[in-house]
Design an enzyme around this catalytic site. Structure first.
Site, PDB file in Angstrom:
ATOM      1  N   ASN A  35       0.805  -1.227   0.000  1.00  0.00           N
ATOM      2  CA  ASN A  35       0.000   0.000   0.000  1.00  0.00           C
ATOM      3  C   ASN A  35       0.838   1.277   0.000  1.00  0.00           C
ATOM      4  OD1 ASN A  35       0.759  -0.620   2.646  1.00  0.00           O
ATOM      5  ND2 ASN A  35      -1.070   0.282   3.544  1.00  0.00           N
TER       6      ASN A  35
ATOM      7  N   LYS B 227      12.402  -7.566   1.241  1.00  0.00           N
ATOM      8  CA  LYS B 227      11.455  -8.424   0.526  1.00  0.00           C
ATOM      9  C   LYS B 227      10.200  -7.604   0.302  1.00  0.00           C
ATOM     10  CE  LYS B 227       8.188 -10.817   0.728  1.00  0.00           C
ATOM     11  NZ  LYS B 227       6.887 -10.692  -0.037  1.00  0.00           N
ATOM     12  N   PRO B 228      10.032  -7.005  -0.903  1.00  0.00           N
ATOM     13  CA  PRO B 228       8.850  -6.175  -1.146  1.00  0.00           C
ATOM     14  C   PRO B 228       7.627  -7.039  -1.423  1.00  0.00           C
ATOM     15  CG  PRO B 228      10.181  -6.283  -3.134  1.00  0.00           C
ATOM     16  CD  PRO B 228      10.937  -7.044  -2.063  1.00  0.00           C
TER      17      PRO B 228
ATOM     18  N   THR C 270       0.072 -12.640   9.613  1.00  0.00           N
ATOM     19  CA  THR C 270       1.405 -12.915   9.074  1.00  0.00           C
ATOM     20  C   THR C 270       2.476 -12.558  10.088  1.00  0.00           C
ATOM     21  OG1 THR C 270       0.631 -12.513   6.819  1.00  0.00           O
ATOM     22  CG2 THR C 270       2.999 -12.399   7.195  1.00  0.00           C
TER      23      THR C 270
ATOM     24  N   GLU D 231       4.806  -3.533  12.496  1.00  0.00           N
ATOM     25  CA  GLU D 231       3.650  -2.641  12.396  1.00  0.00           C
ATOM     26  C   GLU D 231       2.560  -3.461  11.723  1.00  0.00           C
ATOM     27  OE1 GLU D 231       0.938  -0.761  10.437  1.00  0.00           O
ATOM     28  OE2 GLU D 231       2.597   0.143   9.324  1.00  0.00           O
TER      29      GLU D 231
ATOM     30  N   CYS E 121      -3.020   1.407   6.793  1.00  0.00           N
ATOM     31  CA  CYS E 121      -3.161   0.757   8.098  1.00  0.00           C
ATOM     32  C   CYS E 121      -3.712   1.700   9.159  1.00  0.00           C
ATOM     33  CB  CYS E 121      -1.834   0.173   8.546  1.00  0.00           C
ATOM     34  SG  CYS E 121      -0.467   1.340   8.424  1.00  0.00           S
TER      35      CYS E 121
ATOM     36  N   GLU F  69       8.626   3.316  14.487  1.00  0.00           N
ATOM     37  CA  GLU F  69       9.370   3.711  13.297  1.00  0.00           C
ATOM     38  C   GLU F  69       9.308   5.218  13.146  1.00  0.00           C
ATOM     39  OE1 GLU F  69       8.896  -0.306  10.576  1.00  0.00           O
ATOM     40  OE2 GLU F  69       7.657   1.431  10.086  1.00  0.00           O
TER      41      GLU F  69
END
Length: 516
Positions: free
Chosen positions: A186, A209-210, A269, A287, A321, A496
């Protein structure tokens, strides 16, 4: 190096074909817009080299479903190679003076700003968000490199007064080592730099890892990192298909050379990754999912609340998010708020292709996302909710959905129990402050929360009582590079951005110097 060429005359306007150099670079057409061949790559980036694999996976335009190109489908072997490259580069990068690391990050930031239009077009092509939003994301993304370039020179230790006269006590801060960076679709650029900027400033190296839906942004950042003089192996990228994701993720979370995992994505996940990380007791920051409440009290300025609601809910078509997922409106102003909110939605929001100048609402990322919005609306209506506006797929078809507002919503409905991640705004009527806070805090997640009030005492009470990591008071957009981003409960671990973000990538070492 890679470039882009049309597959054939008939496809020249709509598809991208990635081929290795030395073919001459040139612009191609994607979603009716030219993407810069200088920034689009198809291979993984491992140890400073572009690595192609035998298999490749398609990257699609969510607005049309057309294939933008095919990207190397990295697997466990490529992931392990990237980890080794990062590990081998780590010692030299960590020993660089902070001033030098700062200069490299600053140069990376400058290159992002010089190429912001091209980077934005890549985001719109693979993610679908309106070009204006994509341009905003690039500026936001670059700002993390700028911020952490400055923070790199502020990693201070301590001198502690010793309890014995022949000792001196020091505290050092040192990089944790290789960091695995797993990011969502996103915000395909900003979610990378918010993590990587902090990691590199601290002296860590990274393997990114996108998301399989949006790998082109991560690879474009890799091209600019090389140009900025980021040493080989410091920034690595392993794109992969959905089929390879589990294997690559397991390597990144279990390899003993990886010391740190930073993940943005779903709570489900995140829990899987935590289990993998436990085996080698890695540092973890996450996050995870949100379910943000947006409370409007009777004392609120309704017009400002509506403006904040529009921004908080429908940015990126509701696919962030921190987007509001539940609107709680006090009974005294409920009807006025719903009426004005509906009018604002119908007047201000325009669904269309992200490259169209008037578009404010692009497509959802895929069919699965559309189906979830439909499921939530169907469930709510079956239990008595009313569709005030929207409520169905847009006439444009594919992944487009109408911005939707529901009233007469209760807490028994799915849309108030789980994150929708789409353009759906359910409104719950409440009576008292205590009731609103109880509903807001009933979720097992707590990322962001918002409320509108003009009562100072109420503002303090509610801000302190909301069980979230971030609170917007009379404000619908709260993300900022200077401020700590993160949640509580099952919304994650760590923070972050801000001055606190770099601490996630640092170890504290106590040194006792005796015999003096």
């Amino acid at each position: 190096m890679a470039t882009l060429l049309p597959r054939g005359a008939a496809a020249a306007r709509r598809r991208l074909l990635l081929r290795p150099a030395p073919l001459a670079p040139g612009p191609v057409r994607a979603a009716s817009q030219a993407l810069s061949a200088a920034l689009v790559r198809r291979g993984g980036l491992v140890g400073g080299r572009w690595v192609e694999t035998a298999a490749a996976f398609p990257v699609q335009d969510p607005a049309s479903g057309e294939e933008l190109g095919r990207v190397s489908d990295c697997g466990a072997a490529e992931a392990r190679a990237a980890v080794r490259a990062a590990h081998e580069a780590g010692a030299a990068w960590g020993r660089l003076p902070a001033k030098e690391r700062s200069a490299r990050l600053r140069r990376w930031y400058e290159l992002m700003m010089q190429n912001k239009e091209e980077l934005a077009r890549i985001i719109t092509a693979e993610n679908g968000k309106p070009l204006k939003e994509a341009q905003g994301e690039i500026v936001y993304s670059a700002s993390f490199l700028e911020w952490f370039a400055e923070e790199a020179r502020r990693i201070y230790g301590d001198v502690i007064p010793a309890s014995a006269k022949d000792r001196r006590v020091l505290v050092l801060k040192q990089p944790v080592g290789v960091a695995a960076i797993i990011t969502p679709w996103n915000f395909p650029s900003a979610m990378i730099t918010r993590k990587v900027g902090a990691a590199l400033a601290a002296g860590c190296t990274v393997v990114v890892k996108p998301a399989e839906d949006t790998p082109l942004s991560a690879l474009a950042l890799g091209e600019l990192a090389n140009q900025a003089g980021i040493p080989a192996g410091v920034y690595n990228v392993v794109p992969c298909s959905r089929q390879q994701t589990a294997a690559v993720g397991e390597v990144l979370c279990t390899d003993p050379l990886v010391s740190k995992i930073s993940f943005t994505g779903s709570t489900a996940t995140g829990k899987i990754l935590l289990k993998h990380a436990a085996g080698t007791v890695k540092r973890v920051s996450m996050e995870l999912g949100g379910h943000a409440p947006f409370i409007v009290f009777d004392s609120a300025n309704v017009d400002r609340a509506v403006a904040g609601a529009l921004a908080s809910k429908y940015r990126n078509s509701g696919q962030t998010c921190v987007c509001t997922n539940r609107f709680l409106v006090q009974k005294g102003i409920h009807d006025e708020f719903v009426e004005k909110f509906a009018k604002a939605i119908e007047k201000e929001l325009h669904v269309g292709n992200g490259f169209d100048a008037k578009t404010t609402q692009g497509p959802l990322i895929n069919e699965k996302a559309v189906e979830k919005v439909e499921k939530h609306i169907k469930d709510a209506v079956s239990q008595g909710a009313s569709v005030v506006t929207g409520g169905k797929r847009h006439s444009l078809g594919k992944n487009f959905f109408e911005p939707t507002l529901l009233s007469n919503v209760t807490t028994k409905m799915l849309c108030t129990q789980e994150e929708t991640f789409g353009p759906l705004a359910p409104v719950i009527r409440f009576d008292t402050e205590a009731e609103a806070v109880a509903i807001a805090n009933a979720a097992n997640v707590g990322l962001a929360g918002y409320f509108y009030s003009q009562d100072p005492a109420q503002i303090w009470r509610v801000a302190e009582q909301l069980e979230v990591g971030m609170v917007g008071v009379n404000e619908g957009i709260i993300s900022s590079v200077e401020c700590p981003f993160g949640g509580v409960k099952e919304s994650g671990l760590g923070r972050e951005g801000s001055k606190y973000g770099i601490d996630e990538y640092l170890e504290i070492k106590y040194v006792c110097f005796g015999g003096l």
